[in-house]
Design an enzyme around this catalytic site. Structure first.
Site, short mmCIF file in Angstrom:
data_model
loop_
_atom_site.label_atom_id
_atom_site.label_comp_id
_atom_site.label_asym_id
_atom_site.label_seq_id
_atom_site.Cartn_x
_atom_site.Cartn_y
_atom_site.Cartn_z
CD GLU A 286 -2.48 -1.14 2.78
OE1 GLU A 286 -1.92 -0.64 3.77
OE2 GLU A 286 -3.60 -1.63 2.83
N GLY A 288 1.85 5.02 -0.60
CA GLY A 288 1.18 6.31 -0.83
C GLY A 288 2.22 7.34 -1.21
NE ARG A 289 6.36 9.38 3.29
CZ ARG A 289 5.97 10.29 4.18
NH1 ARG A 289 6.17 11.56 3.94
NH2 ARG A 289 5.39 9.94 5.31
CB CYS A 357 -0.74 34.82 12.10
SG CYS A 357 -1.03 36.21 11.02
N1 LLP Z 1 -1.22 1.77 4.64
C1 LLP Z 1 -1.61 2.18 5.85
C2 LLP Z 1 -2.43 1.28 6.65
C3 LLP Z 1 -1.24 3.44 6.34
O1 LLP Z 1 -1.65 3.82 7.54
C4 LLP Z 1 -0.44 4.29 5.53
C5 LLP Z 1 -0.05 5.62 5.99
C6 LLP Z 1 -0.06 3.83 4.26
C7 LLP Z 1 -0.46 2.56 3.85
C8 LLP Z 1 0.77 4.66 3.32
O2 LLP Z 1 2.01 4.96 3.82
P1 LLP Z 1 3.08 5.70 2.88
O3 LLP Z 1 3.47 4.74 1.80
O4 LLP Z 1 2.42 6.89 2.31
O5 LLP Z 1 4.19 6.03 3.79
N2 LLP Z 1 0.99 12.41 7.36
C9 LLP Z 1 2.24 11.70 7.55
C10 LLP Z 1 2.16 10.28 7.03
C11 LLP Z 1 1.05 9.49 7.66
C12 LLP Z 1 0.99 8.10 7.11
C13 LLP Z 1 -0.24 7.41 7.62
N3 LLP Z 1 -0.42 6.10 7.09
C14 LLP Z 1 3.34 12.47 6.87
O6 LLP Z 1 3.06 13.51 6.24
O7 LLP Z 1 4.51 12.10 6.93
#
Ligand code: LLP
Length: 430
Positions: A286, A288-289, A357
């Site tokens: 999964e 995302g980033r 601000c």
């Molecule tokens: N799967 C699950 C169950 C997750 O909780 C997450 C991210 C992902 C996949 C995707 O993770 P990635 O590949 O994007 O690292 N707002 C924070 C990141 C929060 C991630 C939450 N869960 C930031 O800006 O660093």
């Protein structure tokens, strides 16, 4: 982080001139290079193909959720994860096939579960006992069936550059393994005729650079799957190891390539399957980033400046913590370049400040830039993940517009908010 320039010497994004985009759409502006998004997905998929295993790449859309991104992801025949009714509604509106959507969350509401079941999502990632009760009710009411994946807390905590095996047992997500909660959850789910348990899920963190935590999670999930076959005769079809693959924000960051993460994960899962004489399950990831992060650029216009005799100068731009909360929230670091001339040698180090601000509204604490003047365009690189997705209207600033660029052609995919949009929900008290 490769910087490309065009004939004018300006930064280009997906073949389009960043300065021209900034002038056309105004700033702050978020621009995605669509080819880069597609490339990342292809890299993930290709390595699974080479390893000869069944797999799914499920885009974690919390990193960036919009109609346009779901359309791009759907074209590449991927799955996607949603974590709220809002993300689900957006994915469905984009025409994303419901059967390829997984629904995550540690406190899904009854209404969200009703929506997901009605839509026929491909998998509900079941997180806790309360959710099982709600889901039971929903399935009875709708006389429907659902496929679920059981989320466990593996007792592995991964942080950037490090991981340890004992942490994270107190995570708010998933069923605890050590205390037998996960076993109990499976027992309950196996009793329910309207539910098919596809397999197991765990997620260990985000922006992870090393493979060790992923190897541990792959091994752990296989051990649990094996134990469940022995104890219940249950065979998990899917092992979902979550997301979290790190990306490069600055020259200091040295994440592994996406291929390497996948290679290691597949290797340990195959090894365990061999050891336990099990079939190799479908392996789901999964990310995302790593899909949208490197593809995104934030464009800002330079405004005021404050010079101090003994401290770094402040150079202020027209955005900030409202369109990118990550520096303020996580001390996240970014690379800033002058979009008008990104290859020009830096001559000073400044604090690139936002317009909000709050003293903490600093986008880059030490930005090395050439000389700038008001009206110049500064680009922050690799802002495509958790930037716009976490944007707010703090100080009643409108959220930026978002543009997709492919083959040099730009397309507005999220309009800039207007003051009318900001006021749309307000009602007078008197
Ligand atoms: N799967 C699950 C169950 C997750 O909780 C997450 C991210 C992902 C996949 C995707 O993770 P990635 O590949 O994007 O690292 N707002 C924070 C990141 C929060 C991630 C939450 N869960 C930031 O800006 O660093």
């Amino acid at each position: 982080m490769t910087i490309t320039t065009g004939k004018t010497g300006h930064l280009t994004i997906g073949g389009a001139d960043a300065v021209a985009l900034a002038h056309k759409y105004q700033t702050p502006l978020v621009v995605y290079d669509v080819a880069s998004i597609k490339e990342q997905i292809k890299r993930f998929k290709q390595v699974f193909e080479e390893q000869g295993v069944a797999y799914e790449v499920s885009y974690a859309s919390k990193a960036f959720c919009a109609l346009a991104i779901y359309q791009v992801i759907a074209e590449l025949d991927c799955h996607t994860d949603v974590v709220s009714g809002g993300e689900l509604a957006t994915a469905l509106k984009a025409g994303f096939p419901a059967g390829k959507i997984s629904f995550h969350g540690n406190n899904k509401s009854m209404a969200e579960l009703e929506f997901a079941v009605k839509a026929g999502v491909g998998a509900i990632i079941v997180d806790n006992f309360y959710e099982i009760e709600l889901l039971k009710q929903v399935l009875q009411e709708q006389k429907a069936t659902a496929k679920v994946i059981l989320r466990v807390t593996p007792g592995i905590s991964a942080h950037t550059h490090e991981y340890d095996q004992t942490g994270q047992v107190d995570s708010k997500f998933g069923f605890d393994l050590a205390s037998g909660q996960a076993d109990q959850a499976l027992e309950e789910l196996l009793k329910l005729e309207q539910i098919e348990v596809l397999g197991l899920h765990a997620h260990i963190g985000s922006q992870i650079f090393e493979v060790g935590g992923f190897e541990l999670v792959g091994q752990k999930l296989m051990e649990v799957a094996h134990a469940w076959t022995q104890k219940y005769g249950y065979v998990a079809k899917v092992i979902n190891v979550g997301g979290g693959f790190g990306i490069k924000y600055t020259a200091e960051d040295t994440p592994l390539a996406p291929e390497k993460f996948v290679e290691h994960i597949v290797k340990v899962i195959k090894q365990k399957a061999n050891e336990f004489q099990m079939e190799v399950p479908e392996i789901w990831i999964e990310p995302g980033r790593s899909i949208v992060g490197p593809a995104g650029y934030s464009l800002y216009t330079v405004g005021s400046r404050k010079d101090l005799p003994d401290h770094l100068s402040y150079l202020a731009v027209d955005g900030g913590m409202g369109d990118n909360i990550r520096p303020a929230l996580y001390q996240a670091k970014y690379t800033a370049v002058l979009a008008n001339d990104p290859l020009k040698t830096a001559t000073e180090t400044v604090r690139l400040a936002g317009k909000y601000c709050e003293s903490g509204d600093i986008l880059v604490a030490k930005a090395a830039l050439p000389e700038t003047k008001p009206g110049d365009i500064v680009a922050l690189l690799a802002t495509g993940a958790y930037g716009y997705a976490m944007a707010s209207n703090y100080n009643r600033n409108p959220r930026p517009a978002v543009v997709f660029v492919e083959d040099g052609k730009d397309k507005l995919v999220i309009k800039r908010e207007t003051y009318a949009d900001l006021l749309a929900l307000d009602l007078p008290y008197k």
